[in-house]
Write an enzyme that holds these catalytic residues in place. Sequence first.
Site, PDB file in Angstrom:
ATOM      1  N   ARG A  27      13.484 -24.520 -15.111  1.00  0.00           N
ATOM      2  CA  ARG A  27      12.628 -23.357 -14.844  1.00  0.00           C
ATOM      3  C   ARG A  27      13.477 -22.170 -14.424  1.00  0.00           C
ATOM      4  NH1 ARG A  27      12.498 -26.696 -10.264  1.00  0.00           N
ATOM      5  NH2 ARG A  27      13.410 -25.695  -8.429  1.00  0.00           N
ATOM      6  N   GLU A  38      21.193 -44.729  -4.723  1.00  0.00           N
ATOM      7  CA  GLU A  38      22.435 -43.983  -4.927  1.00  0.00           C
ATOM      8  C   GLU A  38      23.261 -44.068  -3.665  1.00  0.00           C
ATOM      9  OE1 GLU A  38      21.216 -40.173  -7.718  1.00  0.00           O
ATOM     10  OE2 GLU A  38      21.891 -39.796  -5.678  1.00  0.00           O
ATOM     11  N   HIS A  91      13.977 -29.674   2.902  1.00  0.00           N
ATOM     12  CA  HIS A  91      14.069 -29.531   1.436  1.00  0.00           C
ATOM     13  C   HIS A  91      13.504 -28.218   0.914  1.00  0.00           C
ATOM     14  CE1 HIS A  91      15.748 -33.459   1.239  1.00  0.00           C
ATOM     15  NE2 HIS A  91      14.685 -34.007   1.788  1.00  0.00           N
ATOM     16  N   LYS A 114      14.883 -38.745 -13.683  1.00  0.00           N
ATOM     17  CA  LYS A 114      16.223 -38.784 -13.074  1.00  0.00           C
ATOM     18  C   LYS A 114      17.068 -39.948 -13.589  1.00  0.00           C
ATOM     19  CE  LYS A 114      14.805 -35.341 -10.808  1.00  0.00           C
ATOM     20  NZ  LYS A 114      14.312 -34.495 -11.857  1.00  0.00           N
TER      21      LYS A 114
HETATM   22  C1  MV4 Z   1      21.380 -36.604  -2.056  1.00  0.00           C
HETATM   23  C2  MV4 Z   1      21.968 -36.365  -0.802  1.00  0.00           C
HETATM   24  C3  MV4 Z   1      22.985 -37.194  -0.412  1.00  0.00           C
HETATM   25  N1  MV4 Z   1      23.381 -38.208  -1.196  1.00  0.00           N
HETATM   26  N2  MV4 Z   1      21.804 -37.633  -2.800  1.00  0.00           N
HETATM   27  C4  MV4 Z   1      17.832 -33.429  -1.684  1.00  0.00           C
HETATM   28  C5  MV4 Z   1      17.047 -32.777  -2.763  1.00  0.00           C
HETATM   29  C6  MV4 Z   1      17.323 -33.532  -4.009  1.00  0.00           C
HETATM   30  N3  MV4 Z   1      17.365 -32.678  -5.148  1.00  0.00           N
HETATM   31  C7  MV4 Z   1      18.612 -34.219  -3.746  1.00  0.00           C
HETATM   32  N4  MV4 Z   1      18.862 -34.167  -2.342  1.00  0.00           N
HETATM   33  C8  MV4 Z   1      19.894 -34.842  -1.782  1.00  0.00           C
HETATM   34  N5  MV4 Z   1      20.391 -35.856  -2.531  1.00  0.00           N
HETATM   35  C9  MV4 Z   1      22.767 -38.400  -2.366  1.00  0.00           C
HETATM   36  N6  MV4 Z   1      23.166 -39.445  -3.109  1.00  0.00           N
HETATM   37  C10 MV4 Z   1      21.501 -35.317  -0.038  1.00  0.00           C
HETATM   38  C11 MV4 Z   1      20.440 -34.570  -0.509  1.00  0.00           C
HETATM   39  C12 MV4 Z   1      19.989 -33.569   0.397  1.00  0.00           C
HETATM   40  C13 MV4 Z   1      20.054 -32.240   0.093  1.00  0.00           C
HETATM   41  C14 MV4 Z   1      20.550 -31.813  -1.124  1.00  0.00           C
HETATM   42  C15 MV4 Z   1      20.607 -30.502  -1.433  1.00  0.00           C
HETATM   43  C16 MV4 Z   1      20.177 -29.579  -0.494  1.00  0.00           C
HETATM   44  C17 MV4 Z   1      19.676 -29.982   0.712  1.00  0.00           C
HETATM   45  C18 MV4 Z   1      19.611 -31.309   1.019  1.00  0.00           C
HETATM   46  C19 MV4 Z   1      19.116 -31.687   2.259  1.00  0.00           C
HETATM   47  C20 MV4 Z   1      19.037 -32.996   2.544  1.00  0.00           C
HETATM   48  C21 MV4 Z   1      19.465 -33.942   1.616  1.00  0.00           C
END
Ligand code: MV4
Length: 501
Positions: A292, A200, A235, A116
């Site tokens: 994927r 972040e 998630h 990442k």
């Molecule tokens: C975040 C976020 C808020 N702010 N990053 C969750 C999975 C991962 N791929 C990234 N995720 C998140 N990153 C920042 N800076 C909130 C999430 C997140 C989320 C993102 C996509 C779908 C569902 C989620 C559920 C909780 C948090």
Amino acid sequence: MFKKILIANRGEIAVRIIKACHEMGISTVAVFSEADRNSLHVISADEALCIGPAPAIDSYLNIDRIMEAAKKIGAEAIHPGYGFLAENADFVKRCEEEGIVFIGPNSKAMQLVGDKVRSRQAMEKAGIPIIPGMMGILSAMAEYKSEAQRIGFPVMVKASAGGGGKGMRIIHSMKDLETGIEAGQREAKSAFGDESVYLEKYIEEPRHVEFQVLADNHGHVVHLFERECSIQRRHQKIVEESPSQALDPELRAKMGETAKKVIQVSGYNNAGTVEFLLDKNKKFFFLEVNARLQVEHPVTEFITGVDLVHQQITIASGEKLTISQDELEQKGHAIECRIYAEDPFNNFLPSAGKVFFLKEPSGPGVRHDCGIYSGCDIPIFYDPILAKLIVWAENREMSCQRMINALDDYVILGIQTTIGFLKDVIAHPQFQAGETTTSFIEKYFAQWGGKEKPEEARMIAALASAFDSQSKSFGPQVLTARDVAPSPWQTLGKWRLGGGN
Ligand code: MV4
């Protein structure tokens, strides 16, 4: 074109890939663990090889055994599906070294997008919008503190090797920073064997919008529009749809072009997904590339008419993309529900056991990607996804209705499933209104108890045990409603299952 492909996976995705191969005149090889001897993917393939004991680490994750199987049986290519080895760059490298085509991206691109911090650096350099935050890994706690100060609270701790939510936590103030970072490091270490974490800016109540991309080995890249995947539980995605209600044509075009640029900058080929977070002001940020074929790919197939697995195989064999961006269109509306062997009445605990009976939903615009059959066993060792129900209709409203009807028409007996829960999610006024953020489930379904009727549950239990006594012999078999007397259809009428209402 390949003559024989080995599918290094199980369940619904292995079955889906086998179908694509057969449509293309390609012979298929399934691999299976000792727990999967009688699984649907084994029955569906032309040939099948046992690759070890039930635990995934000894079978579906065992690179040596899979390479050995591919060579022994003369497979020219391996499709990894999703999960297991799908995003393992060491496995891809092994395929490259041993002259077996990996149906997916090259190992270098996979390595880059799997890191990442490195991919944030590459994207920033290319002018792709990324979430404000750290651009490198630090060792001293004092440095994290000054970075947190600079970014501003709330901040999010993320694992550099992560993705999909593992090792992530929100920190609201300086006093919680040190413990949060240490906990994140421990979790990252145990999940990925790499304790690197970074900070972040935390984006509140974002939407998760991802773009499907195809890139051939000759530099041609197209995007196949977005999928909205905001409906998640811890998630784990539950419902996906396309188009997203949050995008207008202008924003869609902008994000689509950005997704293509992400793929080009990464030197990525084959099918991939570029994930974005969309904030409340409709500002979008690059999140990560999923290297994927994704679980939710059928949503894109429905609205574009493109078979993504066919495309993956064609690209892997070295052919040029024949689709151009101009001819791609989003037509109608598609929704997918994931059917898990989990008990929504009991905190979504995995529910293993025998499927006594399956009635698949069907009808116009209904697709059921399925990894089970009546009489099969659901082992405890793997991801609990059983099947996916995908519907298409001219517009979102009709698509929702079609999904509710299809879920109503869906019967799985013998194990607990998420079918009833999903019906309530789709029927929820907030979902119907298209107001889906990543906190939807938390907000509206924290206390969900379903509407199961005890009397109905008793009848179902009795019926299930009747099936059980009919299915003691081991092996694949198909039980029909006629196998029990009296017929459940006559007795129960429009009966409901899977914890439904
Ligand atoms: C975040 C976020 C808020 N702010 N990053 C969750 C999975 C991962 N791929 C990234 N995720 C998140 N990153 C920042 N800076 C909130 C999430 C997140 C989320 C993102 C996509 C779908 C569902 C989620 C559920 C909780 C948090």
